[in-house]
Design a protein around this motif. Structure first.
Motif, mmCIF file in Angstrom:
data_model
loop_
_atom_site.group_PDB
_atom_site.id
_atom_site.type_symbol
_atom_site.label_atom_id
_atom_site.label_comp_id
_atom_site.label_asym_id
_atom_site.label_seq_id
_atom_site.Cartn_x
_atom_site.Cartn_y
_atom_site.Cartn_z
ATOM 1 N N ASN A 5 -75.745 -61.294 -64.309
ATOM 2 C CA ASN A 5 -74.791 -61.108 -65.894
ATOM 3 C C ASN A 5 -76.838 -60.131 -66.434
ATOM 4 O OD1 ASN A 5 -73.421 -61.071 -67.850
ATOM 5 N ND2 ASN A 5 -72.195 -60.426 -65.643
ATOM 6 N N ALA B 143 -60.656 -59.383 -75.648
ATOM 7 C CA ALA B 143 -60.092 -60.899 -76.311
ATOM 8 C C ALA B 143 -61.419 -61.264 -77.241
ATOM 9 C CB ALA B 143 -61.210 -61.436 -74.660
ATOM 10 N N LEU C 35 -56.902 -60.027 -78.131
ATOM 11 C CA LEU C 35 -55.561 -60.573 -77.508
ATOM 12 C C LEU C 35 -55.396 -61.308 -76.835
ATOM 13 C CD1 LEU C 35 -56.320 -56.100 -75.760
ATOM 14 C CD2 LEU C 35 -55.185 -57.643 -77.442
ATOM 15 N N ASN C 36 -54.874 -62.069 -76.287
ATOM 16 C CA ASN C 36 -53.532 -62.913 -75.597
ATOM 17 C C ASN C 36 -53.179 -62.406 -74.296
ATOM 18 O OD1 ASN C 36 -51.581 -62.886 -76.292
ATOM 19 N ND2 ASN C 36 -51.713 -63.677 -77.729
ATOM 20 N N GLU C 37 -52.948 -63.680 -73.680
ATOM 21 C CA GLU C 37 -52.315 -63.605 -72.471
ATOM 22 C C GLU C 37 -51.461 -62.637 -72.420
ATOM 23 O OE1 GLU C 37 -51.913 -67.694 -70.562
ATOM 24 O OE2 GLU C 37 -53.028 -66.879 -68.974
ATOM 25 N N VAL D 117 -60.876 -55.272 -71.532
ATOM 26 C CA VAL D 117 -59.137 -55.563 -71.557
ATOM 27 C C VAL D 117 -58.095 -54.827 -71.718
ATOM 28 C CG1 VAL D 117 -56.353 -56.959 -72.694
ATOM 29 C CG2 VAL D 117 -59.818 -58.346 -71.563
ATOM 30 N N ILE E 140 -58.144 -51.249 -68.987
ATOM 31 C CA ILE E 140 -57.812 -51.976 -67.739
ATOM 32 C C ILE E 140 -56.104 -51.695 -67.646
ATOM 33 C CG2 ILE E 140 -57.044 -53.716 -66.187
ATOM 34 C CD1 ILE E 140 -60.217 -54.326 -65.982
ATOM 35 N N GLY F 251 -66.567 -52.864 -70.400
ATOM 36 C CA GLY F 251 -68.073 -53.042 -69.254
ATOM 37 C C GLY F 251 -68.378 -52.718 -68.279
ATOM 38 N N PHE F 252 -67.235 -52.927 -67.678
ATOM 39 C CA PHE F 252 -66.942 -52.323 -66.428
ATOM 40 C C PHE F 252 -66.816 -51.138 -65.999
ATOM 41 C CE2 PHE F 252 -62.333 -51.359 -67.846
ATOM 42 C CZ PHE F 252 -61.928 -50.251 -67.287
ATOM 43 N N ALA G 73 -67.485 -61.251 -63.262
ATOM 44 C CA ALA G 73 -67.611 -60.640 -63.788
ATOM 45 C C ALA G 73 -67.686 -59.612 -64.565
ATOM 46 C CB ALA G 73 -67.633 -61.143 -65.554
ATOM 47 N N PRO G 74 -67.446 -58.246 -65.404
ATOM 48 C CA PRO G 74 -68.067 -56.968 -66.131
ATOM 49 C C PRO G 74 -69.512 -57.658 -66.894
ATOM 50 C CG PRO G 74 -66.455 -57.113 -67.356
ATOM 51 C CD PRO G 74 -66.599 -58.156 -66.463
ATOM 52 N N VAL H 220 -69.534 -56.368 -62.160
ATOM 53 C CA VAL H 220 -68.301 -55.898 -61.063
ATOM 54 C C VAL H 220 -67.578 -54.239 -62.123
ATOM 55 C CG1 VAL H 220 -67.030 -57.317 -60.229
ATOM 56 C CG2 VAL H 220 -66.165 -57.255 -62.202
ATOM 57 N N GLN H 221 -67.637 -53.308 -61.394
ATOM 58 C CA GLN H 221 -67.784 -51.859 -62.004
ATOM 59 C C GLN H 221 -66.333 -51.381 -61.919
ATOM 60 O OE1 GLN H 221 -70.389 -49.546 -63.661
ATOM 61 N NE2 GLN H 221 -70.189 -51.664 -64.521
ATOM 62 N N GLU H 222 -66.027 -49.891 -61.575
ATOM 63 C CA GLU H 222 -64.322 -49.783 -61.358
ATOM 64 C C GLU H 222 -63.928 -49.711 -59.977
ATOM 65 O OE1 GLU H 222 -65.450 -45.698 -63.700
ATOM 66 O OE2 GLU H 222 -62.708 -45.947 -65.140
ATOM 67 N N VAL I 282 -62.442 -52.497 -60.160
ATOM 68 C CA VAL I 282 -61.539 -52.367 -60.386
ATOM 69 C C VAL I 282 -59.731 -52.323 -59.295
ATOM 70 C CG1 VAL I 282 -60.346 -51.590 -62.216
ATOM 71 C CG2 VAL I 282 -62.002 -52.891 -62.978
ATOM 72 N N CYS J 230 -61.931 -62.061 -67.778
ATOM 73 C CA CYS J 230 -60.490 -60.856 -67.831
ATOM 74 C C CYS J 230 -60.100 -60.034 -66.945
ATOM 75 C CB CYS J 230 -61.004 -59.552 -69.232
ATOM 76 S SG CYS J 230 -60.925 -60.821 -70.799
ATOM 77 N N VAL J 231 -61.291 -59.459 -66.436
ATOM 78 C CA VAL J 231 -61.198 -58.007 -66.086
ATOM 79 C C VAL J 231 -60.859 -58.649 -64.220
ATOM 80 C CG1 VAL J 231 -62.788 -56.453 -64.539
ATOM 81 C CG2 VAL J 231 -63.139 -56.555 -66.931
ATOM 82 N N ILE K 232 -57.129 -59.765 -64.197
ATOM 83 C CA ILE K 232 -56.349 -59.204 -64.414
ATOM 84 C C ILE K 232 -55.868 -57.918 -62.645
ATOM 85 C CG2 ILE K 232 -55.512 -56.506 -65.521
ATOM 86 C CD1 ILE K 232 -56.939 -57.546 -68.034
ATOM 87 N N ILE K 233 -57.778 -58.039 -62.207
ATOM 88 C CA ILE K 233 -57.023 -57.391 -60.850
ATOM 89 C C ILE K 233 -56.704 -58.361 -59.639
ATOM 90 C CG2 ILE K 233 -58.595 -55.246 -61.518
ATOM 91 C CD1 ILE K 233 -60.802 -56.792 -60.088
ATOM 92 N N GLY L 240 -61.497 -64.248 -70.618
ATOM 93 C CA GLY L 240 -61.755 -64.517 -71.952
ATOM 94 C C GLY L 240 -59.865 -64.613 -72.796
ATOM 95 N N PHE L 241 -59.478 -63.622 -72.236
ATOM 96 C CA PHE L 241 -57.755 -63.505 -73.037
ATOM 97 C C PHE L 241 -56.897 -64.668 -73.162
ATOM 98 C CE2 PHE L 241 -56.941 -62.182 -68.794
ATOM 99 C CZ PHE L 241 -56.438 -62.886 -68.190
#
Lengths: 495, 448
Positions: free
Chosen positions: A48, A73, A108-110, A144, A147, A174-175, B33-34, B67-69, B72, B102-103, B106-107, B132-133
């Motif tokens: 990473n 987040a 941002l939270n859950e 976040v 997505i 970032g993704f 993670a991304p 990870v990327q799109e 996702v 996070c990413v 969520i997915i 993270g959220f």
């Protein structure tokens, strides 16, 4: 259609066909150009690193009278604790006042993830406008909202008429890209769309009387480096305005008044400079990085040629080079034949490698964070000056490949990016940082100051040598026996 | 209520988890993670953690799926599977911890089903859901501990008398974590205890694996480490005892008595240790007596910090050092019951004085509250002004402008600490109190 008419800029993978995975030799790159790279999904093992958000924050946090609102987040943007060191120093060096950047988070939270974060964002922007009264609110989108589908641009567009500050949405999910140089496009995109509009205040800005240039700095140079380039441009009689870091929001429109825009790094600036040319008719030079003796001279020549100052510039260059050459004499014998390994962003790595060759080092390996077409000419320059083939690795950091390579090529000296020197250091190699906004790298003075630092570092590399005897890198012994590029996927297309 | 936090004094759960795994001996994370989460943590550490970045495997050396799109859209399980497989070949660790982001949360990638086939006697691999959220970096520390206790620590071990685990100090985000853990280990070793602190140079995975053999779990925080203690009680049947972070003699006396009582140690032993340690502490302080008094080094104080430091430093200043803490700002996000605990703690100072207690994490709010208190406490009769002066701000490096406005000296202790280099300095125990005195006084006399 201009990219600037869209909500967000394209990924560099798409716009420039930029790539981040290649392993081979310099000769492969010079012969095959782009085709040696695999654009996406590039390695079967990766480490990473950073995402585009980090360099983007480095630019945004520097802007006076601005607030950076991170929509994401609570961790996204905490890198600003690191970046703030540069903001404090940058403010001090320019205006004699130590001042922090101002960054905020919608945290941002859950429940935001489930219900969406648009309402929170809107409320936050209104509160910021009221309490901070900034000229700019950068609204930065993290993963976040990207997505869960928050329509950040929609919110901004809807409430802007009621908000005094200019709201600049900056997309930093970032993704969406592995090329973090997309960060520069993301911030330039927002500045171009919002701050370069033909408002009455902007149109009232006085046009310069003397020949004036835009000198672009996306935070890869500290004030000391800017001063060196200003000095050189002043010798040509040019007025210099520096954008975008530390530039005052009310003066940003002045970049549309320049006679010429000058990039200090083609990796950084092509997106905005093309826009300035298309929309405002401002020509640009986007070639060479003013790091190294030959490259600084070439950079200066390009600028001078535009203003038809060819004769004048040759005299300046001759004097500058002669003086520098004399000053470097005391180091050159010491440097001669010492092996050096360089790793950084593509242009910086190549320009610095060329400089090191000029100083008498033997370049034994180069790693670039990514590759795109702008750098082709630099590989050719490097190949010409080193006259020897050596490993070339395109990698968005990936220090496991670096560790393997270092054990093979056994350099005396390693120059890496910030947070990118510890691998070499733990292997006992003398290191020096290739980028740090407090230090001087650029122009003739930068070449000299780098030589001084390297001389000092090589005179006693004891810190790294000692630590290497007692600490280990986190890689298996088996990994060092493998090909350093074993995890790079081979291109499925035509090679 | 505001809808944002200005310059939060923590990072996210994933950032906290990354720092926690980095601090574990011979452990390596695999970030699902991304790209960017590891680098973000490294830059955060570079700016806020006393110049300590990473460790054996930290910063941008941490393996991850990036990870990327594509992931996702299609899911990231295949990429994670490939990444784990190759991480086991390239990296060298005795424990691997997959951390989600996070990413990937969520997915909805099913991480446990990806790691299950890799788990065997040779390969120790666990996971933790650290999107993270979910919360801040302290929560990330808690979630990693929870996963270790549930998934790595053995079950059904016989209790070993005198063996204890110690939690409540989050690596990196307590910038002085190494020294603080080490200080407490040394203190407890005076009682003959074997202390498992998980994260110091003297800890090892074998000790962590057998943490279930402890007689007692000790939590040195009113907030952090509680979840771990509850889980260990549930899963391993180990009771726990809670103490505030003990800084200096008064808090250390109480700490030793509480631990001694929980373990049924002889009162004589405990009191003997307390006497010896106090004698030593005050003998060492003795030569400062002249200057402390002659230079009038007593101060009014504002204390800004996370729930551990805000309470512990306030107690030290008031109970041990004879200073006058006026306003205490607790900067981490707390639940109501946690806030009550802190208020109770700060309402039981030796003097009976109760400082103003504020729960705020936003920089502008913090500075505003303290300035208001300072101004409101000032009385004036003609040219006679009774202000809270001389003053001291114990906080983070973000509180320097505030200190300047108050005309106060300043010391950074709570995250972020950008203006100090920290290796293994710590403030816990009797010794730690002396370190804190050195640092506070040094900040006052910096121009002497």
């Amino acid at each position: 259609m201009s990219y600037f008419l869209q909500k967000e800029p394209p990924r560099r993978e798409q716009r420039l066909n930029a790539c981040i995975a290649s392993g081979g030799n310099l000769s492969d790159m010079t012969n095959r150009k782009m085709r040696c790279c695999v654009p996406d999904g590039e390695r079967t093992f990766t480490q990473n690193n950073i995402c585009l958000l980090l360099p983007a924050l480095g630019m945004m946090n520097s802007i006076p009278n601005s607030v950076v609102l991170m929509h994401g987040a609570v961790g996204c943007g905490s890198s600003s604790h690191g970046g703030n060191v540069g903001v404090r120093a940058g403010n001090n060096h320019r205006w004699g006042v130590i001042k922090d950047g101002t960054w905020l988070s919608t945290a941002l939270n859950e429940s935001d993830v489930i219900c969406g974060g648009e309402e929170k964002l809107e409320a936050a922007i209104r509160e910021i406008d009221e309490h901070y009264k900034p000229m700019i609110v950068f609204v930065v989108t993290g993963c976040v909202p990207g997505i869960i589908g928050d329509d950040v641009d929609g919110v901004v567009q809807r409430i802007q008429p009621e908000i005094a500050a200019n709201i600049l949405p900056v997309h930093c999910e970032g993704f969406k890209t592995k090329i973090w140089a997309t960060a520069y496009d993301a911030v330039y995109h927002a500045i171009g769309r919002v701050m370069l509009q033909d408002t009455s205040e902007n149109l009232a800005l006085k046009k310069p009387e003397k020949a004036t240039v835009n000198l672009m700095n996306v935070s890869s140079m500290g004030r000391v480096d800017e001063l060196e380039l200003e000095r050189l441009l002043h010798t040509l009689g040019l007025e210099v305005n520096i954008f975008p870091v530390f530039s005052k929001p009310e003066k940003m429109y002045a970049m549309t008044h320049a006679d010429l825009s000058i990039s200090t790094c083609p990796t950084h600036d092509d997106y905005l400079l093309k826009h300035l040319q298309e929309k405002y008719g401002i020509p640009f030079v986007l070639k060479h990085m003013p790091i190294g003796i030959g490259n600084t001279s070439e950079w200066l020549r390009n600028v001078a040629a535009f203003f038809q100052l060819e004769n004048q510039v040759e005299k300046i260059i001759e004097e500058e080079e002669a003086e520098l050459e004399t000053a470097l004499q005391e180091f050159k014998a010491f440097f001669k034949g010492k092996k050096v390994f360089v790793s950084a962003g593509e242009f910086r790595a190549l320009a610095t490698a060329i400089l090191l060759a000029e100083l008498g080092f033997e370049v034994v390996a180069v790693r670039s964070f990514h590759h795109d077409e702008f750098a082709d000419s630099e590989y050719e320059k490097l190949s010409k000056i080193t006259a020897k083939d050596f490993p070339l690795n395109i990698a968005n950091c990936q220090p496991f490949e670096e560790a393997n390579l270092i054990r093979r090529v056994k350099p005396d000296l390693f120059l890496g990016h910030m947070n990118g020197n510890s691998t070499a250091a733990k292997l006992g190699i003398a290191t020096n940082v290739i980028y740090n906004v407090g230090l001087q790298f650029v122009g003739y003075q930068g070449a000299y100051q780098l030589a001084r630092r390297l001389y000092r570092q090589l005179t006693n590399p004891g810190f790294n040598q000692n630590i290497s005897k007692w600490v280990q890198l986190p890689y298996s012994e088996d990994w060092y026996q493998q090909d350093p590029f074993a995890h790079i996927k081979q291109s499925e297309g035509e090679v | 209520m505001k809808h944002f936090i200005e310059r939060p004094r923590f990072t996210c759960a994933l950032g906290g988890a990354i720092a926690t795994v980095t601090a574990l001996p011979r452990a390596i994370h695999i970030l699902h993670a991304p790209p960017g989460c590891a680098g973000n943590t490294a830059w955060t550490q570079m700016g806020g953690c006393g110049l300590q970045v990473g460790g054996y495997c930290g910063g941008i050396s941490i393996p991850g799926t990036n990870v990327q799109e594509r992931e996702v859209v299609f899911g990231g399980s295949d990429r994670l599977q490939e990444q784990i497989q190759n991480t086991l070949k390239v990296m060298d660790a005795d424990l691997y911890v997959v951390l989600t982001s996070c990413v990937t949360e969520i997915i909805g990638d099913d991480v446990d089903s990806v790691i299950a086939p890799f788990q065997n006697d040779e390969t120790q691999i666990i996971s933790a859901e650290t999107g993270g959220f979910k919360g801040n970096s302290y929560l990330g520390y808690e979630i990693v501990l929870e996963s270790i206790l549930k998934n790595y620590v053995t079950r059904g071990e016989a209790t070993v008398k005198g063996r204890v685990n110690l939690w409540g100090i989050a690596p990196s985000f307590d910038v002085f974590w190494r020294g603080n853990l080490e200080g407490l280990r040394q203190l407890l070793s005076r009682l003959g205890l074997e202390v498992n602190t998980f994260f110091t140079m003297d800890d090892h995975l074998d000790g962590i694996r057998h943490a279930s053999s402890a007689q007692l779990n000790i939590v040195v925080s009113d907030v952090f480490g509680w979840q771990a203690a509850k889980i260990s009680q549930e899963v391993h049947g180990i009771p726990y005892v809670v103490s505030p972070l003990p800084i200096g003699p008064s808090a250390s006396d109480l700490f030793l008595r509480r631990v001694g009582e929980a373990l049924g140690l002889s009162e004589e032993l405990i009191e003997a240790v307390i006497t010896t340690e106090n004698q030593r502490y005050y003998k060492l302080l003795e030569p400062l007596t002249d200057c402390y008094n002659d230079m009038d080094l007593q101060r009014y104080a504002a204390v800004v910090g996370d729930s551990n430091y805000a309470t512990a430093i306030t107690a030290f200043l008031e109970n041990d050092f004879g200073w006058l803490p006026q306003v205490i700002v607790i900067t981490d996000t707390l639940m109501e019951e946690q806030q009550e605990r802190i208020v109770n703690r700060l309402s039981s100072l030796k003097s009976g004085r109760i400082p103003k207690i504020i729960f705020k994490g936003d920089l502008t709010d913090i500075a505003k509250s303290i300035k208001e208190h300072w101004e409101g406490s000032q009385t004036r009769y003609g040219k006679y002004v009774n202000a809270l002066s001389p003053a001291f701000v114990v906080g983070s490096s973000l509180d320097r402008p505030l200190a300047q406005e108050l005309g106060a000296a300043h010391l950074s202790i709570s995250f972020p600490v950008s203006n100090r280099a920290v290796i293994d300095r710590g403030y816990t125990g009797y010794q730690g109190g002396l370190r804190l005195i050195e640092d506070l006084i040094s900040a006052i006399i910096v121009n002497r």
